[in-house]
Design a protein around this motif. Structure first.
Motif, PDB file in Angstrom:
ATOM      1  N   GLY A   1       0.809  -1.213   0.000  1.00  0.00           N
ATOM      2  CA  GLY A   1       0.000   0.000   0.000  1.00  0.00           C
ATOM      3  C   GLY A   1       0.842   1.261   0.000  1.00  0.00           C
ATOM      4  N   SER A   2       1.913   1.262   0.795  1.00  0.00           N
ATOM      5  CA  SER A   2       2.811   2.431   0.819  1.00  0.00           C
ATOM      6  C   SER A   2       3.460   2.647  -0.539  1.00  0.00           C
ATOM      7  N   SER A   3       3.864   1.557  -1.199  1.00  0.00           N
ATOM      8  CA  SER A   3       4.493   1.671  -2.512  1.00  0.00           C
ATOM      9  C   SER A   3       3.503   2.158  -3.565  1.00  0.00           C
ATOM     10  N   VAL A   4       2.280   1.609  -3.525  1.00  0.00           N
ATOM     11  CA  VAL A   4       1.247   2.049  -4.466  1.00  0.00           C
ATOM     12  C   VAL A   4       0.915   3.522  -4.238  1.00  0.00           C
ATOM     13  N   GLY A   5       0.908   3.942  -2.965  1.00  0.00           N
ATOM     14  CA  GLY A   5       0.654   5.347  -2.665  1.00  0.00           C
ATOM     15  C   GLY A   5       1.669   6.264  -3.320  1.00  0.00           C
TER      16      GLY A   5
ATOM     17  N   ALA B   1     -11.712 -12.950   7.656  1.00  0.00           N
ATOM     18  CA  ALA B   1     -10.840 -12.215   8.573  1.00  0.00           C
ATOM     19  C   ALA B   1      -9.506 -11.870   7.916  1.00  0.00           C
ATOM     20  N   VAL B   2      -8.938 -12.836   7.189  1.00  0.00           N
ATOM     21  CA  VAL B   2      -7.680 -12.578   6.479  1.00  0.00           C
ATOM     22  C   VAL B   2      -7.870 -11.494   5.421  1.00  0.00           C
ATOM     23  N   LEU B   3      -8.997 -11.558   4.692  1.00  0.00           N
ATOM     24  CA  LEU B   3      -9.293 -10.529   3.694  1.00  0.00           C
ATOM     25  C   LEU B   3      -9.416  -9.164   4.340  1.00  0.00           C
ATOM     26  N   SER B   4     -10.099  -9.108   5.491  1.00  0.00           N
ATOM     27  CA  SER B   4     -10.267  -7.837   6.197  1.00  0.00           C
ATOM     28  C   SER B   4      -8.932  -7.271   6.670  1.00  0.00           C
ATOM     29  N   LEU B   5      -8.095  -8.131   7.247  1.00  0.00           N
ATOM     30  CA  LEU B   5      -6.776  -7.684   7.705  1.00  0.00           C
ATOM     31  C   LEU B   5      -5.940  -7.161   6.544  1.00  0.00           C
ATOM     32  N   SER B   6      -5.986  -7.864   5.411  1.00  0.00           N
ATOM     33  CA  SER B   6      -5.185  -7.472   4.253  1.00  0.00           C
ATOM     34  C   SER B   6      -5.634  -6.124   3.708  1.00  0.00           C
ATOM     35  N   LEU B   7      -6.963  -5.948   3.562  1.00  0.00           N
ATOM     36  CA  LEU B   7      -7.492  -4.666   3.088  1.00  0.00           C
ATOM     37  C   LEU B   7      -7.143  -3.540   4.055  1.00  0.00           C
ATOM     38  N   GLN B   8      -7.305  -3.825   5.336  1.00  0.00           N
ATOM     39  CA  GLN B   8      -7.054  -2.815   6.355  1.00  0.00           C
ATOM     40  C   GLN B   8      -5.614  -2.311   6.300  1.00  0.00           C
ATOM     41  N   HIS B   9      -4.675  -3.227   6.196  1.00  0.00           N
ATOM     42  CA  HIS B   9      -3.266  -2.833   6.197  1.00  0.00           C
ATOM     43  C   HIS B   9      -2.848  -2.219   4.861  1.00  0.00           C
ATOM     44  N   PHE B  10      -3.427  -2.667   3.761  1.00  0.00           N
ATOM     45  CA  PHE B  10      -3.132  -2.059   2.473  1.00  0.00           C
ATOM     46  C   PHE B  10      -3.574  -0.595   2.461  1.00  0.00           C
ATOM     47  N   ILE B  11      -4.798  -0.343   2.903  1.00  0.00           N
ATOM     48  CA  ILE B  11      -5.315   1.030   2.931  1.00  0.00           C
ATOM     49  C   ILE B  11      -4.543   1.871   3.943  1.00  0.00           C
ATOM     50  N   ALA B  12      -4.167   1.261   5.083  1.00  0.00           N
ATOM     51  CA  ALA B  12      -3.376   1.990   6.077  1.00  0.00           C
ATOM     52  C   ALA B  12      -2.034   2.423   5.495  1.00  0.00           C
ATOM     53  N   GLY B  13      -1.403   1.543   4.702  1.00  0.00           N
ATOM     54  CA  GLY B  13      -0.148   1.912   4.052  1.00  0.00           C
ATOM     55  C   GLY B  13      -0.329   3.052   3.071  1.00  0.00           C
ATOM     56  N   LEU B  14      -1.412   2.999   2.298  1.00  0.00           N
ATOM     57  CA  LEU B  14      -1.726   4.085   1.371  1.00  0.00           C
ATOM     58  C   LEU B  14      -1.873   5.413   2.108  1.00  0.00           C
ATOM     59  N   ILE B  15      -2.663   5.400   3.176  1.00  0.00           N
ATOM     60  CA  ILE B  15      -2.948   6.633   3.910  1.00  0.00           C
ATOM     61  C   ILE B  15      -1.695   7.175   4.583  1.00  0.00           C
ATOM     62  N   THR B  16      -0.832   6.287   5.056  1.00  0.00           N
ATOM     63  CA  THR B  16       0.412   6.758   5.671  1.00  0.00           C
ATOM     64  C   THR B  16       1.263   7.526   4.674  1.00  0.00           C
ATOM     65  N   THR B  17       1.397   7.007   3.454  1.00  0.00           N
ATOM     66  CA  THR B  17       2.160   7.714   2.420  1.00  0.00           C
ATOM     67  C   THR B  17       1.532   9.069   2.109  1.00  0.00           C
ATOM     68  N   LEU B  18       0.218   9.111   1.973  1.00  0.00           N
ATOM     69  CA  LEU B  18      -0.467  10.371   1.683  1.00  0.00           C
ATOM     70  C   LEU B  18      -0.306  11.360   2.830  1.00  0.00           C
ATOM     71  N   THR B  19      -0.350  10.852   4.050  1.00  0.00           N
ATOM     72  CA  THR B  19      -0.250  11.737   5.214  1.00  0.00           C
ATOM     73  C   THR B  19       1.134  12.357   5.330  1.00  0.00           C
ATOM     74  N   PHE B  20       2.177  11.557   5.165  1.00  0.00           N
ATOM     75  CA  PHE B  20       3.518  12.125   5.279  1.00  0.00           C
ATOM     76  C   PHE B  20       3.819  13.078   4.123  1.00  0.00           C
ATOM     77  N   THR B  21       3.201  12.863   2.982  1.00  0.00           N
ATOM     78  CA  THR B  21       3.336  13.820   1.887  1.00  0.00           C
ATOM     79  C   THR B  21       2.635  15.127   2.241  1.00  0.00           C
ATOM     80  N   THR B  22       1.452  15.030   2.862  1.00  0.00           N
ATOM     81  CA  THR B  22       0.734  16.225   3.311  1.00  0.00           C
ATOM     82  C   THR B  22       1.550  16.996   4.334  1.00  0.00           C
ATOM     83  N   MET B  23       2.174  16.275   5.257  1.00  0.00           N
ATOM     84  CA  MET B  23       3.035  16.922   6.252  1.00  0.00           C
ATOM     85  C   MET B  23       4.201  17.637   5.580  1.00  0.00           C
ATOM     86  N   MET B  24       4.788  16.996   4.567  1.00  0.00           N
ATOM     87  CA  MET B  24       5.913  17.611   3.861  1.00  0.00           C
ATOM     88  C   MET B  24       5.466  18.852   3.101  1.00  0.00           C
ATOM     89  N   ASN B  25       4.294  18.802   2.489  1.00  0.00           N
ATOM     90  CA  ASN B  25       3.770  19.975   1.793  1.00  0.00           C
ATOM     91  C   ASN B  25       3.598  21.144   2.742  1.00  0.00           C
TER      92      ASN B  25
END
Length: 417
Positions: free
Chosen positions: A268-272, A316-340
Motif C-alpha cells: 500500500g505504501s508503494s502504491v501510494g 478475517a484474512v481478507l479484512s486484515l489485508s485490506l485494512q493494512h493495504f489502505i493503512a499503508g496508502l494513507i500513511t504515504t499520503l499523510t507524510f506527503t501532506t506533512m511535507m507539503n
C-alpha cells in the motif's frame, strides 16, 4: 557508493522497526496467551512515549558527538537490553517486560534521530532522496514483519529466551557494521561547525514555537495527524485479539497479521507513492479515506460471528489485508501532506517543523492505542468497534471538508509535476 549508502540506511531502519513489531504484533498475542487482560496489554502502548519525547533530546544528538558514536552506542545498548530480556519470564514478570520495552523504545528513538541525521547528510539530489526514503519505509516495515510475524511464528518452538538472544546477535552484528562503515567517514569535520549554528534559537525556544505555529496550514495539519489514525489504530490493535479469542491460534496470527498483513501495508505504501506521481493528493485522500470507512464497516460486521469456520477465517484474512493495504496508502499520503505543509515554513525551521508534526502523529496513534483495550474490556468488542467506525467516518469527513473549503482545496485540482 550509492549502494553502500542504501545498504547502510536499510540496515539501520530494519533494526529500528524491530521494537515496533515486537510491541505491536508479537507481545499482545503472547501476553494474551499468558492470560493477561486486554487493558494491561493496551497499556503497554504507553511505553512508546519516548518517541513522543524525542523532540526534546534531538538537539543533544544533533549537536554533540558524531552520528557514528550515537548509532553504535544505541544499537549496542539494544543488544544488551535484548540479552537482559532473555532472562525475563513474561508470564510472571510483567513489569520486567515493561521495563525492557521502555529501554528499547528510548534507545530506538535516539537511534532514529541519529539515523535521520545521517540520511540527511548522506543523500544528495532528488534521485538519492527518493531511493533513500523508499529504503527507509521498506526497511522499517521489514524489521516490523521480522519481529512481529516471523518471530511470533516460531516463538512456541524456540521460546522467549532464545528469541531475544537471536535479537541480541542481530543488534550486535549491526553495531559492528556501523562502527566500520566507510560511508560515515569524515562526518566529524563537517559536524563541528554546524553544531554551533542556531544556538540563539535554542536559547529562546518560544520564538521557534511561534514560528512553527504561524506556518500556513499548520493548525489544520496538527489536528489531522493527531486524529486521522484513531479509529483505524483501535481496530488494528483489537481485531487480531478478537481473532485470537475466537478463530485463530497465535501461530496463525503471526503469519496472517504479522507477515501477510504487513506485506500488504508495504504494498500500500508503494502504491501510494506511484499514485502520487499520477494524481493530485487532494483527490486521492478523498477516495482513500472513503475506502477505509467501507473497510471498517466490513471488519466490524465480522464481530458478530463467534463460531470458528474456514469461511470466517478467510473473511478475517481478507479484512486484515485490506485494512493494512489502505493503512499503508494513507500513511504515504499523510507524510506527503506533512511535507507539503513543512515546505511553506522558513528554511531555518523546516526540520524542526517536520519533526514537530511527526511527533504529533505518533502521539495521536499511541494515545488511543493505550485506551482501546480498556474500552473493549468495559463495553465489549461490538460497541468498541462502533466507536472506532465513528472516529474513522469523522476523519473521512474532516478530509472531505478540507478538500472543499480548507487546506486541501488547492491540492484537489493540482496535478503532480
Amino acid at each position: 557508493m550509492m549502494n553502500d549508502k542504501l545498504v547502510f540506511l536499510g540496515l539501520l531502519y530494519f533494526i529500528q522497526g524491530i521494537p515496533y513489531g515486537l510491541q505491536s504484533s508479537l507481545l499482545p498475542v503472547y501476553l494474551r496467551g499468558a492470560g493477561h487482560s486486554l487493558t494491561r496489554i493496551s497499556l503497554t502502548k504507553i511505553l512508546y512515549f519516548p518517541w513522543v519525547l524525542k523532540v526534546l533530546w534531538a538537539p543533544l544528538v544533533d549537536r554533540t558527538g558524531t552520528k557514528r558514536c550515537w548509532l553504535v552506542g544505541t544499537v549496542a545498548g539494544l543488544s544488551l537490553t535484548c540479552l537482559v530480556s532473555a532472562a525475563i519470564s513474561p508470564d510472571i514478570q510483567y513489569m520486567g517486560v515493561a521495563g525492557s520495552l521502555l529501554a528499547m523504545n528510548v534507545l530506538a528513538s535516539v537511534q532514529d534521530i541519529a539515523a535521520d541525521g545521517a540520511a540527511v547528510r548522506l543523500l544528495r539530489g532528488q534521485g538519492e532522496l527518493g531511493l533513500g526514503n523508499t529504503v527507509q519505509v521498506v526497511g522499517y516495515k521489514a524489521g516490523s514483519v521480522f519481529a512481529g510475524g516471523g518471530l511470533l511464528a516460531v516463538i512456541d518452538v524456540a521460546g522467549w529466551g532464545w528469541m531475544f538472544v537471536l535479537l541480541a546477535c542481530v543488534y550486535g552484528g549491526v553495531a559492528l557494521f556501523v562502527w566500520g562503515a566507510p560511508v560515515l567517514d569524515g562526518e566529524s569535520a563537517r559536524g563541528q561547525g554546524e553544531g554551533r549554528r542556531g544556538s540563539k534559537d535554542v536559547m529562546q525556544p518560544w520564538k521557534v514555537w511561534r514560528k512553527l505555529l504561524s506556518v500556513p496550514g499548520t493548525p489544520w495539519t496538527m489536528f489531522y495527524v493527531l486524529t486521522y489514525k484513531l479509529g483505524e489504530q483501535g481496530a488494528i490493535t483489537m481485531f487480531p485479539l478478537f481473532l485470537l479469542d475466537h478463530h485463530m491460534t497465535a501461530r496463525e496470527l503471526g503469519v496472517w497479521n504479522g507477515v501477510v498483513a504487513m506485506a500488504f501495508s508495504i504494498c500500500g505504501s508503494s502504491v501510494g507513492g506511484f499514485l502520487l506521481s499520477q494524481y493530485s493528493i487532494g483527490m486521492l485522500m478523498r477516495r482513500v479515506f472513503m475506502m477505509r470507512t467501507v473497510s471498517m464497516v466490513f471488519q466490524s460486521s465480522l464481530l458478530v460471528v463467534l463460531e470458528p469456520s474456514p469461511l470466517m477465517k478467510g473473511m478475517a484474512v481478507l479484512s486484515l489485508s485490506l485494512q493494512h493495504f489502505i493503512a499503508g496508502l494513507i500513511t504515504t499520503l499523510t507524510f506527503t501532506t506533512m511535507m507539503n505543509c513543512t515546505q511553506r515554513a522558513e528554511e531555518s525551521i523546516q526540520a524542526t517543523h517536520y519533526s514537530f508534526l511527526a511527533t504529533m502523529e505518533v502521539l495521536g496513534k499511541l494515545s488511543f492505542s493505550a485506551l482501546a483495550g480498556g474500552m473493549v474490556d468495559t463495553v465489549g468488542f461490538p460497541i468498541a468497534f462502533i466507536l472506532f467506525l465513528f472516529l474513522t467516518s469523522s476523519s473521512a469527513l474532516h478530509v472531505w471538508r478540507a478538500t472543499e473549503t480548507g487546506v486541501l482545496k488547492e491540492q484537489l485540482k493540482e496535478q503532480p509535476q
